[in-house]
Design a protein around this motif. Structure first.
Motif, PDB file in Angstrom:
ATOM      1  N   ASP A  25     -23.288  -2.420   1.709  1.00  7.09           N
ATOM      2  CA  ASP A  25     -23.382  -2.494   0.253  1.00  7.09           C
ATOM      3  C   ASP A  25     -23.117  -1.154  -0.433  1.00  7.09           C
ATOM      4  O   ASP A  25     -23.476  -0.964  -1.583  1.00  7.09           O
ATOM      5  CB  ASP A  25     -24.710  -3.121  -0.203  1.00  7.09           C
ATOM      6  CG  ASP A  25     -25.906  -2.365   0.346  1.00  7.09           C
ATOM      7  OD1 ASP A  25     -25.715  -1.428   1.135  1.00  7.09           O
ATOM      8  OD2 ASP A  25     -27.034  -2.722  -0.021  1.00  7.09           O
ATOM      9  N   SER A  35     -19.766   1.439  -1.335  1.00  3.95           N
ATOM     10  CA  SER A  35     -18.311   1.447  -1.323  1.00  3.95           C
ATOM     11  C   SER A  35     -17.834   2.382  -0.208  1.00  3.95           C
ATOM     12  O   SER A  35     -18.598   3.191   0.319  1.00  3.95           O
ATOM     13  CB  SER A  35     -17.783   1.926  -2.665  1.00  3.95           C
ATOM     14  OG  SER A  35     -18.033   3.311  -2.799  1.00  3.95           O
ATOM     15  N   ASP A  85     -18.384   5.851  -1.208  1.00  2.00           N
ATOM     16  CA  ASP A  85     -19.806   6.226  -1.166  1.00  2.00           C
ATOM     17  C   ASP A  85     -20.302   6.400   0.261  1.00  2.00           C
ATOM     18  O   ASP A  85     -21.186   7.223   0.523  1.00  2.00           O
ATOM     19  CB  ASP A  85     -20.665   5.179  -1.889  1.00  2.00           C
ATOM     20  CG  ASP A  85     -20.784   5.489  -3.374  1.00  2.00           C
ATOM     21  OD1 ASP A  85     -20.450   6.626  -3.751  1.00  2.00           O
ATOM     22  OD2 ASP A  85     -21.195   4.609  -4.145  1.00  2.00           O
ATOM     23  N   LYS A 140      -8.575   1.946  -0.443  1.00  2.00           N
ATOM     24  CA  LYS A 140      -9.776   1.115  -0.276  1.00  2.00           C
ATOM     25  C   LYS A 140     -11.033   1.804  -0.795  1.00  2.00           C
ATOM     26  O   LYS A 140     -12.141   1.294  -0.591  1.00  2.00           O
ATOM     27  CB  LYS A 140      -9.994   0.807   1.211  1.00  2.00           C
ATOM     28  CG  LYS A 140      -8.845   0.043   1.857  1.00  2.00           C
ATOM     29  CD  LYS A 140      -9.080  -1.442   1.750  1.00  2.00           C
ATOM     30  CE  LYS A 140      -7.955  -2.225   2.389  1.00  2.00           C
ATOM     31  NZ  LYS A 140      -7.928  -3.610   1.972  1.00  2.00           N
ATOM     32  N   ASP A 199     -12.727   2.091  -3.391  1.00  2.00           N
ATOM     33  CA  ASP A 199     -13.728   1.406  -4.222  1.00  2.00           C
ATOM     34  C   ASP A 199     -14.215   0.095  -3.622  1.00  2.00           C
ATOM     35  O   ASP A 199     -15.047  -0.588  -4.212  1.00  2.00           O
ATOM     36  CB  ASP A 199     -13.150   1.144  -5.616  1.00  2.00           C
ATOM     37  CG  ASP A 199     -12.911   2.446  -6.352  1.00  2.00           C
ATOM     38  OD1 ASP A 199     -13.585   3.438  -6.000  1.00  2.00           O
ATOM     39  OD2 ASP A 199     -12.061   2.476  -7.243  1.00  2.00           O
ATOM     40  N   GLU A 200     -13.675  -0.291  -2.462  1.00  2.00           N
ATOM     41  CA  GLU A 200     -14.132  -1.553  -1.877  1.00  2.00           C
ATOM     42  C   GLU A 200     -15.466  -1.365  -1.162  1.00  2.00           C
ATOM     43  O   GLU A 200     -15.775  -0.298  -0.656  1.00  2.00           O
ATOM     44  CB  GLU A 200     -13.078  -2.076  -0.899  1.00  2.00           C
ATOM     45  CG  GLU A 200     -11.853  -2.540  -1.663  1.00  2.00           C
ATOM     46  CD  GLU A 200     -11.027  -3.537  -0.862  1.00  2.00           C
ATOM     47  OE1 GLU A 200     -11.580  -4.165   0.061  1.00  2.00           O
ATOM     48  OE2 GLU A 200      -9.849  -3.671  -1.198  1.00  2.00           O
ATOM     49  N   LEU A 201     -16.227  -2.455  -1.110  1.00  2.00           N
ATOM     50  CA  LEU A 201     -17.508  -2.395  -0.410  1.00  2.00           C
ATOM     51  C   LEU A 201     -17.286  -2.375   1.099  1.00  2.00           C
ATOM     52  O   LEU A 201     -16.301  -2.930   1.599  1.00  2.00           O
ATOM     53  CB  LEU A 201     -18.368  -3.600  -0.782  1.00  2.00           C
ATOM     54  CG  LEU A 201     -18.979  -3.592  -2.184  1.00  2.00           C
ATOM     55  CD1 LEU A 201     -19.816  -4.841  -2.399  1.00  2.00           C
ATOM     56  CD2 LEU A 201     -19.832  -2.342  -2.392  1.00  2.00           C
ATOM     57  N   LYS A 251     -14.077   5.982 -10.814  1.00  2.00           N
ATOM     58  CA  LYS A 251     -14.484   5.499  -9.499  1.00  2.00           C
ATOM     59  C   LYS A 251     -15.909   4.959  -9.494  1.00  2.00           C
ATOM     60  O   LYS A 251     -16.161   3.866  -9.037  1.00  2.00           O
ATOM     61  CB  LYS A 251     -14.371   6.627  -8.488  1.00  2.00           C
ATOM     62  CG  LYS A 251     -13.028   6.601  -7.787  1.00  2.00           C
ATOM     63  CD  LYS A 251     -12.954   7.629  -6.711  1.00  2.00           C
ATOM     64  CE  LYS A 251     -11.528   7.737  -6.205  1.00  2.00           C
ATOM     65  NZ  LYS A 251     -11.252   9.012  -5.599  1.00  2.00           N
ATOM     66  N   THR A 309     -17.186   1.083  -8.765  1.00  2.00           N
ATOM     67  CA  THR A 309     -18.001   0.783  -7.601  1.00  2.00           C
ATOM     68  C   THR A 309     -19.117  -0.207  -7.925  1.00  2.00           C
ATOM     69  O   THR A 309     -19.517  -0.996  -7.112  1.00  2.00           O
ATOM     70  CB  THR A 309     -18.634   2.075  -7.062  1.00  2.00           C
ATOM     71  OG1 THR A 309     -17.640   3.073  -7.050  1.00  2.00           O
ATOM     72  CG2 THR A 309     -19.160   1.861  -5.674  1.00  2.00           C
TER      73      THR A 309
END
Ligand SMILES: Nc1ncnc2c1ncn2[C@@H]1O[C@H](COP(=O)(O)OP(=O)(O)OP(=O)(O)O)[C@@H](O)[C@H]1O
Ligand SMILES: [Mg+2]
Lengths: 239, 345
Positions: free
Chosen positions: A89, A91, A94, A127, A129-131, B18, B22
Motif C-alpha cells: 500500500d 507507491s 514511496d 511506475k 506512482d503505482e502502488l 507525485k 500517490t
C-alpha cells in the motif's frame, strides 16, 4: 574490502556458520552453497538480525558489528530479502523514498533526483506512482533493488534476487547487477542458486557448505573445483 | 487578482504532483465526505436534547478510535488502554482549568500532550513485545488507571493536587461550543482535524516507516528505520488523540466520573474499532456510533441496552472471520463495485 574473521553462528544444535574467515575485495562477489548452507545467515549477520557467537566483520575500515541494524543502513549497508519486502500500500516511489527517509540526504530535490535515478536504472521510471500491489514478481524485485541503490550505498547484499523470475527477466537482472558498481559505487554480494548468473556477474565466489567455507577464489576456478561440484553442483544435477 | 491565482495553481500542481497522485481522493470518499459535512449542518437542529448529547459523545469516541486505528491499522499493534488515556486527557484538562482558568483549547492541548506521554510509556513494552503480551500489558495500564481514578476521582474544583471538592464546580464549555448544537459542530471540527493530522503522519515519513515495520521489522531495520522510535511515535500519537477526546468529554459534561473509564470500556472500544473498520475514517465514524449511539437507540426502542454487547460480539466474529477491514471496508468495496459496474455498462 570486507574482512570476515572467525564468524560463528549456531541455532540450538545447528551450526549455521562455523568459524568463517574470508576477505572479499571484488566489486561483485558470489555466495553459493546448497540449501541450508548458511548463506542467508551470513547476510543476517551483516544486517545485524543475527548476532554471531564470536568473530568480527570489518568493512571499509568500519567495525560493522558494533553498529545497530538501522545504523548500518545509514552507514551504507543495503540488502534485499529472499522473500521480497515491497510494501503493497505504498507507491513504488514511496517504497524507495522510505529508504531515503532515514539517510542524511538533506535536500528534497536531491532525494527526488536519487529516486528517479534508481527507478530509471531498474527501468521502472513509468511506475513511480503505482502502488506496490499493482506490480508483478519481476517489478517487485526491481523495486527492492532500486531501494538498495539510493543514498550512496557502500555494500549491497542481494539474497536470491532472481528467484521465481523467467529467463528473459533473469537476463535483465544480470545486466542490472553488473552495472551497480559503476553507476552507484557499491560493492555487491550476491546469493544465487543460478550458476550461470553467478558465472556471468561475480568476479570471485564464496562456497558455503553446512556453515563451513568450502572454497573461495575466482569464480571460473571455483565452479570447476571438484569439491564444489560434489557438494553443490552435484546436488543441483540430482534435483 | 485572477492572474495571481492562476500562477499559484499552476505552480502548486507542477511541484508536488507525485505526492498528490500517490493518494488520490476517490469519488466515493469525496461523496461520503460531502454527505457527512451536509449531515453536520442539517442534523443538529433536528435532534432532541438526548440525541444531541449521544451524538456528541459518539463523535468524541470516534476521535478516540482514530488513535486506536493508528496503532492497529498502521503498525499492527493492539492497545487496550485507549479509554483510560481518554480519562488521562480529561483529568489533566479539568486539573488545568481549575488551577489556571486558561482557555479550553490550551488545557485540551496540555491534556493531549500528557496523555501522549502516558500512552508512550504504556507502549514502551511494545518495543520488545507484540500480540497478546503487548495487549495484556496495555490492559494492565488501563486497569491501573481505573484503580487510581476510582480512588481519587476527577478534579472538580477542590484544593490540592487532586482538586476534589464536595460540591462540583463545572468546567465551562469552549466559547465556540456553548450550546449542545454548537458543541456537536465543535467536536466534529476537532474530529476532522484529528483525522487529518493522522493522515498527515501517514503520508509522510512516519507513515512510510510504519508501513515498513508492518511489513516486517527486518525490512524496516534494513531500510534504516529506527523501529523503536517510530513505534513509540505511534503510541504517543494515539495517546495524544485520546487526550483530545478526553478534553472534549470533560468540556461537554463539565465534570467527569470514574465509572466512565473502566478497563472494560477500552476493550470494547478496541473491538468496535475492528468491527467498524480501522482502515479509514468512515469506519471510525461507525465505531463512535456503535459505541455510544447504538446502546441509546436500543434503549429507545425498548430493548435492553445490554443486548448491544451480544450484537457487538456477533459483529466482532463477523469482522474477524469475513471482514478484516470492518463494516466500512465492506461498504467502500461495495461502492467501488457499483461504480465499476456503471462504468462497464
Ligand atoms: N532463525 C533461525 N532459527 C533457527 N535456525 C535457523 C534460523 N535461521 C537459519 N537457521 C538454520 O540455519 C541453517 C542455515 O540457514 P540459512 O537460511 O542461512 O541457509 P541458506 O544457505 O540461506 O539456505 P537457502 O538456500 O535454502 O536459502 C539452516 O539449517 C537453517 O534451518
Ligand atoms: Mg537463504
Amino acid at each position: 574490502m570486507i574482512a570476515i574473521r572467525d564468524v560463528s553462528v549456531s541455532f540450538g544444535g545447528v551450526l549455521a556458520l562455523n568459524n568463517l574467515t574470508v576477505n572479499l575485495a571484488d566489486s561483485v562477489v558470489g555466495i553459493i552453497g546448497p540449501n541450508g548452507a548458511g548463506k542467508t545467515t551470513l547476510l543476517n549477520v551483516f544486517s545485524g538480525f543475527v548476532t554471531p557467537a564470536c568473530g568480527s566483520i570489518r568493512a571499509f575500515d568500519t567495525d560493522l558489528l558494533a553498529m545497530r541494524p538501522h545504523q548500518r543502513a545509514r552507514w551504507g549497508l543495503r540488502r534485499s530479502f529472499q522473500t521480497e519486502q515491497v510494501v503493497d500500500d505504498l507507491s513504488v516511489a514511496d517504497n524507495v523514498r522510505a529508504m531515503l527517509d532515514s539517510l542524511p540526504v538533506t535536500s528534497r530535490s536531491e532525494r527526488e533526483r536519487q529516486i528517479e535515478k534508481a527507478l530509471t536504472y531498474v527501468q521502472l521510471e513509468g511506475k513511480a506512482d503505482e502502488l506496490g500491489s499493482a506490480l508483478n514478481t519481476y517489478q517487485r524485485r526491481m523495486v527492492e533493488l532500486a531501494k538498495t541503490l539510493v543514498g550512496s550505498p557502500r555494500i549491497v547484499l542481494l539474497d536470491e534476487p532472481g528467484a521465481g523470475l523467467r529467463e528473459e527477466e533473469v537476463d535483465a537482472l544480470r545486466q542490472t547487477i553488473l552495472g551497480i558498481g559503476e553507476q552507484f559505487g557499491a560493492m555487491t554480494l550476491l546469493i544465487d542458486h543460478d550458476v550461470e548468473m553467478i558465472a556471468a556477474t561475480c568476479i570471485s565466489t564464496v562456497v558455503l557448505d553446512f556453515g563451513e567455507l568450502l572454497a573461495f577464489g575466482p569464480t571460473a576456478e571455483i565452479l570447476k573445483d571438484d569439491r564444489v561440484k560434489a557438494a553443490y553442483l552435484g546436488i543441483e544435477e540430482a534435483e | 487578482m485572477t492572474e495571481e491565482k492562476i500562477a499559484v495553481t499552476s505552480e502548486s500542481t507542477a511541484l508536488p504532483r507525485k505526492s498528490f497522485a500517490t493518494f488520490p481522493v476517490t469519488r466515493p470518499t469525496l461523496a461520503l465526505l460531502l454527505s457527512v459535512a451536509a449531515l453536520i449542518l442539517i442534523v443538529p437542529p433536528l435532534l432532541d436534547a438526548l440525541y444531541l448529547r449521544v451524538f456528541i459523545s459518539s463523535v468524541i469516541f470516534t476521535i478516540a478510535a482514530t488513535g486506536i486505528a493508528v496503532l492497529y491499522a498502521r503498525l499492527g499493534l493492539v492497545s487496550l488502554a485507549q479509554v483510560a488515556l481518554v480519562g488521562v486527557g480529561g483529568w489533566v484538562t479539568l486539573r488545568m482549568w481549575h488551577a489556571t482558568g486558561l482557555p479550553f483549547e490550551v488545557n485540551m492541548l496540555t491534556g493531549a500532550m500528557i496523555s501522549g506521554v502516558v500512552g508512550m510509556l504504556i507502549g514502551l513494552p511494545a518495543l520488545r513485545m507484540r500480540g497478546l503480551f503487548l495487549a495484556l500489558i496495555t490492559l494492565m495500564g488501563a486497569a491501573g488507571f481505573q484503580i487510581l481514578v476510582t480512588g481519587t476521582q476527577f478534579p472538580n474544583g477542590g484544593e490540592g493536587v487532586l482538586g476534589i471538592a464536595v460540591t462540583s464546580i463545572f468546567m465551562p464549555r469552549p466559547v465556540l461550543g456553548e450550546s449542545d448544537e454548537a458543541m456537536l459542530r465543535y467536536v466534529c471540527v476537532v474530529a476532522v482535524l484529528c483525522v487529518l493530522f493522522v493522515e498527515l503522519n501517514r503520508r509522510t515519513r512516519p507513515g512510510r516507516a510504519w508501513a515498513l515495520i508492518r511489513k516486517s521489522e527486518a525490512c524496516a531495520m534494513a531500510s534504516g528505520v529506527n523501529v523503536a522510535f517510530y513505534k513509540a511515535w505511534g503510541f504517543a500519537l494515539a495517546g495524544f488523540i485520546a487526550g483530545i477526546a478526553g478534553a472534549l468529554l470533560a468540556a461537554t459534561l463539565g465534570v467527569l466520573d470514574a465509572t466512565t473509564f473502566p478497563a472494560s470500556e477500552s476493550i470494547l472500544l478496541f473491538a468496535l474499532t475492528v468491527v467498524g473498520g480501522a482502515y479509514n475514517w468512515l469506519g471510525l465514524v461507525l465505531t463512535g456510533l456503535l459505541f455510544r449511539a447504538a446502546p441509546a437507540l436500543l434503549n429507545d426502542i425498548g430493548v435492553n441496552g445490554h443486548l448491544a454487547y451480544v450484537i457487538f460480539g456477533a459483529g466482532l466474529l463477523h469482522a474477524l472471520i469475513t471482514a478484516p477491514t470492518g463494516i466500512a471496508g465492506q461498504i467502500l468495496e461495495g461502492l467501488k463495485q457499483l461504480t465499476k459496474r456503471r462504468v462497464g455498462r
